[in-house]
Motif scaffolding. Structure first.
Motif, PDB file in Angstrom:
ATOM      1  N   LEU A   5       8.065  56.683 -12.777  1.00  0.00           N
ATOM      2  CA  LEU A   5       7.276  57.565 -13.647  1.00  0.00           C
ATOM      3  C   LEU A   5       8.158  58.374 -14.566  1.00  0.00           C
ATOM      4  O   LEU A   5       7.832  58.622 -15.718  1.00  0.00           O
ATOM      5  CB  LEU A   5       6.410  58.486 -12.781  1.00  0.00           C
ATOM      6  CG  LEU A   5       5.321  57.785 -11.948  1.00  0.00           C
ATOM      7  CD1 LEU A   5       4.560  58.776 -11.116  1.00  0.00           C
ATOM      8  CD2 LEU A   5       4.401  57.001 -12.847  1.00  0.00           C
ATOM      9  N   LYS A 139      -0.352  51.636  -8.465  1.00  0.00           N
ATOM     10  CA  LYS A 139      -0.096  52.770  -9.362  1.00  0.00           C
ATOM     11  C   LYS A 139       0.749  52.360 -10.550  1.00  0.00           C
ATOM     12  O   LYS A 139       0.505  52.764 -11.684  1.00  0.00           O
ATOM     13  CB  LYS A 139       0.585  53.896  -8.580  1.00  0.00           C
ATOM     14  CG  LYS A 139      -0.319  54.582  -7.565  1.00  0.00           C
ATOM     15  CD  LYS A 139       0.426  55.695  -6.827  1.00  0.00           C
ATOM     16  CE  LYS A 139      -0.480  56.380  -5.802  1.00  0.00           C
ATOM     17  NZ  LYS A 139       0.242  57.446  -5.070  1.00  0.00           N
ATOM     18  N   TRP A 143      -0.380  52.518 -14.381  1.00  0.00           N
ATOM     19  CA  TRP A 143       0.404  53.272 -15.357  1.00  0.00           C
ATOM     20  C   TRP A 143       0.779  52.404 -16.552  1.00  0.00           C
ATOM     21  O   TRP A 143       0.683  52.830 -17.697  1.00  0.00           O
ATOM     22  CB  TRP A 143       1.648  53.817 -14.679  1.00  0.00           C
ATOM     23  CG  TRP A 143       2.485  54.677 -15.586  1.00  0.00           C
ATOM     24  CD1 TRP A 143       2.316  55.977 -15.904  1.00  0.00           C
ATOM     25  CD2 TRP A 143       3.648  54.250 -16.311  1.00  0.00           C
ATOM     26  NE1 TRP A 143       3.284  56.408 -16.765  1.00  0.00           N
ATOM     27  CE2 TRP A 143       4.110  55.367 -17.044  1.00  0.00           C
ATOM     28  CE3 TRP A 143       4.330  53.049 -16.410  1.00  0.00           C
ATOM     29  CZ2 TRP A 143       5.221  55.307 -17.843  1.00  0.00           C
ATOM     30  CZ3 TRP A 143       5.449  52.977 -17.213  1.00  0.00           C
ATOM     31  CH2 TRP A 143       5.880  54.096 -17.925  1.00  0.00           C
TER      32      TRP A 143
END
Length: 1052
Positions: A5, A139, A143
């Protein structure tokens, strides 16, 4: 996950800061991380399975032991009952034994339960870990999807760059178009080009997009590869980053242009112009050959002197004006350059020499000077950057190049001329070179009879060389008296190292420190062969020594060496390689190669096993292409297996077949090539089956020497053709159909070394067409993914490599499902449109061109109204079917019953020749009316020949100004209005164009106000697939040769 991230956030930040980011690379990185997670989960599952298997085995063993204990108890009870023994001490002992066994069984049951509980806990833990990994993967996927949607939402529309796909075959050709249209479209029916697959990567892995600039009204190539942002980078570019899109030049006074004859007469120098702005006038804005151009000797010099020598002075310092290309906006900037003390400093003007320089260029022995295509441009290539420079005249250019060359000669202690030979290295690797007591770790390469050594593996220019011809090569125990020299080399060569000494004629000796015995034997053998001392100095394997002895005897056919056991077939397996190899891994690989060859040779080729033989041959030859050191080994093994083997044996024939496949891919090096030729000459005999294979191998060897070696392993088609029929009977043993736009095809033959240029020469002779450079036709392949994407083949590419890479990409796209039922589709169609060559068109060219234009009309890429669309459809229907028999009236009920032949022909003509967009949402009545109108127009053409209809069709099509144009998809960010002209550029305003990273770059300059002198410089970057970038850049090159019309950015 946090790292992912964070990196994503950094990437997003870079998007906002720089405006350009490659999300595809981000996606690939994230996919690779997801793949690693999946691999970890797979490993966890494997460990869990192994643990469960171990526990199950222990449980089984415990059960077996419990059963055996119970059996023993039952046996003892039976014995007691049969004996009727009274209670006594023996009975008590037996009872105690029974109790002990019972306790042991209970303990083992407890252990089993405990292990089962541990197993359940392990299963739960592994399941939780797998769940966590899947959540992380989900995830990451969400994303990535979110970021891609965010990027796609910022992209408002796409640009369709409609440009002529013109190639620079001859600069003097007149072309059918004089301008380019860049059109915006918010919703166009044009197909989007699919993402590139593995075949695109294989075909275009070495593609290079040139860069051109404007010099004296002519497009001049300044680089053969795309520019990068750091090319010609310097400190002076940082000031112009804020004005990346536009930079304003100061207004002229009294209507005179700086740099014009009037301005020069008035005393306005070019330095004063450059001091007002970062951007100079383009080199073609004023005549450099006129009396008003600013000569070098009139410009103020800070210093210019030369070092005197006994023969002639060599200039080592110089100063003067040059044009330098910027790193961000690829426009020319006029700078004052000073060459002094082995480095170049440049300033805005001579008056700024007391200030900090705009940038500097460090010169050393690794620098190179590359002349541009024009007479006034050159590249200065340093270790870090590439600088593009332009002089005001050819004479000034020669002065700068002469001084730079003098500097490089002085800095290089001994200039090393690198041989421009295409020969590949015989052996290469890291060695420690010791000379005059100094050691240095260098990358060494033996090419032919010259030993080169480099600082790094990727360096192009060597640090030095040793001529091996008649040099003395031998092995010594030590090269110096202490171990300090070895420790200084950084590889820890102490007492375990091997040392070779190379003593060229009239030079001091050079010592080579080698780490392993295998590397030492390899270098010793190849250096001795290059020096010509392998016969007197026994080196190499027994096989290599015998080949060297045959070479000394000039291949005497009566020599007993040909019958030596080491050179002949032997039923025993190979225990060691036949050639000297530099590592144990390659020696092991050589033995595996021998086993693969044995399987190919000894298993009879039949229909069920033919794919097995194909896979064996492809894998073995791919290993040889990957590890070039094994290529000599491969030939030695095949020659040994065929030499003096029992004739009339399928194994002998299949060994020659494998050799026939091999010779088209690569050839052995040094005297092994001589040995192969001699061996083929001994066995060449058209009267025998084996002799025919030898004759074919002789032809293939000469063809490979002529056209070079291959890049990819043999294709399935190539191997099957050699296995199923003797290639001797056909000069071109392979064949493949080439399709045309009129749904016809022509079968063309080729061999393993045939290039696309040779292939097209054969094709054009058979179909009655001109050469591609005259007709503008080219050869295309389809994409193995099945998408609507075509690949244009370059003339130097080999047909067999194209087929092999296509098959390889198909296997990668469909692993485990490839059955060889689908083959590559080759299409020959028009790629370039030359108006000057239209007069020499053949009937076949006109016919194929008409069908190709009709395909553009059908797809909606050609602007025709409904009435004109019917007329051109009638022309193509007359070409395809001839005169029309008037059909019966069309009725709606005819859809349920068989239609008449004429009606079916009309429907087919509408389907093939009428634009798709005009047939959409047509009712039955409208379609009937359309069919009747087509029949009416078709009937008017009754009696006209096909060639006459084609001539009429092309006459109509060529009236469109953009006839012959090719549509490419590109993207632009920002709001686009689809209803009016957005912006227009003339060709004269184009400064630089070509590749920039993976995009198409165009730098233009134009006057903002008609009455004023303000000019703006803009850098336009169009994102498109890399194979497509090369085509627009070539078009700009051709179109700028004679700039007449403007460059339009027009909505569509």
């Amino acid at each position: 996950m946090a790292d992912v991230l964070e990196s994503g956030g950094a990437g997003a930040g870079s998007v906002g800061g720089a405006g350009i980011v490659d999300w595809q690379k981000h996606c690939v990185a994230l996919e690779m991380q997801l793949l690693r997670f999946r691999l970890q989960a797979g490993k966890i599952r494997e460990l869990l399975a192994e643990k469960m298997q171990e526990l199950e085995q222990r449980v089984t063993e415990s059960d077996q032991r419990a059963e055996s204990a119970e059996k023993q108890v039952h046996v003892m009870e039976e014995k007691l009952k049969s004996a009727n023994i009274q209670p006594s001490e023996s009975e008590n002992s037996l009872y105690r034994r029974y109790q002990e066994l019972t306790n042991q069984v209970q303990e083992k049951d407890a252990v089993i339960k405990r292990l089962e509980m541990q197993l359940e806990k392990q299963i739960l833990v592994r399941a939780q870990e797998a769940k966590i990994i899947e959540e992380k993967a989900a995830k990451i996927k969400d994303w990535v999807t979110f970021k891609l949607r965010e990027v796609s939402s910022n992209t408002v529309c796409s640009i369709f760059v409609t440009i002529l796909d013109l190639h620079s075959y001859n600069d003097h050709l007149a072309f059918s178009l004089d301008h380019i249209h860049l059109m915006f479209s918010a919703g166009s029916s044009l197909p989007q080009y699919p993402s590139t697959g593995p075949f695109t990567h294989l075909i275009y892995k070495n593609i290079s997009v040139p860069v051109y600039t404007t010099l004296k009204g002519k497009a001049t190539q300044i680089s053969s590869v795309p520019l990068h942002d750091d090319d010609s980078g310097s400190e002076d570019d940082s000031g112009s980053l804020a004005s990346l899109r536009t930079s304003t030049l100061g207004p002229d006074r009294k209507g005179s242009t700086p740099g014009s004859p009037r301005a020069v007469k008035r005393g306005v120098s070019m330095s004063s112009i450059s001091s007002e702005s970062d951007y100079a006038i383009p080199p073609d804005a004023y005549s450099l050959d006129s009396d008003y151009s600013e000569p070098e000797h009139k410009v103020q010099r800070t210093s210019s002197y030369s070092c005197e020598s006994l023969r002639e002075p060599e200039m080592l310092e110089k100063s003067g004006y040059l044009l330098k290309m910027g790193s961000q906006v690829k426009a020319w900037k006029r700078r004052w350059f000073i060459l002094r003390n082995g480095e170049i400093l440049y300033y805005k003007s001579p008056s700024d020499v007391i200030r900090k320089p705009q940038g500097q260029m460090e010169l050393n022995s690794s620098c190179r000077i590359v002349r541009g295509e024009g007479a006034q441009t050159f590249q200065l290539i340093t270790e870090k950057k590439t600088f593009y420079l332009t002089a005001d005249s050819p004479n000034i250019l020669e002065e700068w190049i002469r001084v730079l060359q003098n500097i490089l000669k002085v800095q290089a202690s001994s200039p090393v001329p690198m041989e421009t030979t295409a020969a590949k290295p015989t052996v290469r690797g890291w060695l420690t070179k010791v000379k005059h007591g100094h050691s240095k770790l260098v990358w060494c390469s033996l090419v032919s009879k010259v030993f080169y050594y480099y600082r790094n593996q990727d360096d192009k220019l060597p640090l030095g060389q040793l001529r091996m011809r008649e040099a003395a090569v031998e092995e010594v125990d030590r090269s110096c008296d202490s171990d300090e020299d070895y420790e200084a080399s950084g590889r820890g060569f102490l007492s375990s190292h091997c040392t070779l000494v190379v003593h060229p004629r009239e030079q001091s000796p050079t010592y080579l420190l080698i780490g392993t015995k295998q590397e030492k034997d390899t270098w010793l053998y190849h250096l001795a062969v290059a020096a010509g001392s392998s016969a007197s100095f026994k080196v190499g394997t027994e096989y290599e020594q015998l080949v060297g002895n045959l070479l000394d005897l000039e291949g005497d056919p009566d020599s007993a060496l040909w019958r030596r056991e080491a050179l002949c077939f032997c039923k025993d397996g190979l225990r060691s390689p036949l050639t000297t190899l530099p590592s144990e891994a390659l020696q092991t690989e050589a033995l595996k190669l021998f086993k693969s060859c044995q399987l190919f040779i000894n298993v009879l080729v039949e229909s069920p096993s033919i794919d097995y033989h194909t896979s064996l041959a492809q894998n073995a030859l791919q290993v040889c292409l990957t590890h070039s050191e094994l290529q000599n080994e491969m030939y030695c093994q095949l020659i040994k297996q065929t030499n003096r083997r029992t004739p009339h044996n399928y194994s002998l024939t299949q060994c020659w077949q494998l050799l026939s496949v091999c010779v088209a891919l690569f050839l052995p090096q040094q005297h092994f090539l001589w040995y192969l030729r001699q061996y083929l000459q001994r066995h060449a005999d058209p009267r025998s089956e084996v002799g025919k294979y030898a004759v074919y191998c002789q032809r293939s060897v000469e063809r490979t020497l002529q056209n070079g070696e291959r890049e990819a392993k043999p294709s399935r088609m190539e191997i099957l053709s050699i296995l199923l029929r003797n290639p001797y009977h056909h000069s071109l043993p392979f064949s493949i159909p080439v399709h045309f736009m009129n749904n016809t095809y022509q079968v063309v033959g080729f061999d393993g070394s045939t290039t696309v240029d040779e292939f097209l020469s054969t094709l054009t002779q058979r179909v009655g067409m001109r050469k591609p450079h005259l007709s503008g036709f080219a050869l295309f392949t389809d994409d193995p993914s099945g998408k609507d994407l075509e690949h244009c083949l370059q003339p130097s590419v080999k047909i067999c490599d194209v087929i092999s890479k296509w098959e390889q990409a198909l296997k990668e796209l469909h692993p485990g499902k490839y059955e060889g039922t689908r083959i590559v589709r080759l299409t020959y169609k028009s790629r370039l449109c030359f108006r000057a060559q239209a007069k020499g068109e053949t009937d076949r060219e006109r016919l194929l061109l008409a069908y190709q234009v009709n395909d553009e009309v059908h797809q909606g890429h050609f602007p025709v109204n409904k009435e004109l669309a019917l007329e051109v459809a009638a022309l193509m229907a007359q070409v395809e079917n001839g005169d029309l028999d008037r059909p019966a009236p069309f009725s709606p009920s005819s859809s349920s019953c068989p239609q008449p032949k004429a009606q079916q022909i009309l429907v087919q003509a509408l389907e093939r020749f009428y634009p798709k967009r005009y047939k959409q949402d047509c009712t039955m009545d409208q379609f009937r009316d359309l069919s009747e109108r087509l029949a009416t127009k078709w009937s008017v053409l009754r009696g006209r020949s096909a060639s006459e209809c084609v001539r009429i069709y092309l006459t109509v099509a060529r009236k469109w100004p953009l006839f012959g144009a090719k549509l490419f998809s590109a993207k632009v960010s920002g709001d686009v209005c689809p209803n009016h002209l957005l912006v227009m550029y003339s060709y004269q305003s184009v400064i630089t164009f070509g590749g920039c990273r993976d995009d198409l770059m165009v730098v233009v300059s134009q006057t903002k106000e008609q009455g004023g002198g303000k000019k703006s410089v803009e850098k336009l970057v169009f994102a498109m697939a890399k194979p497509k970038v090369k085509l627009p850049s070539r078009l700009y090159f051709v179109s700028m040769a004679k700039p007449k019309s403007p460059l339009l950015l027009n909505p569509r």
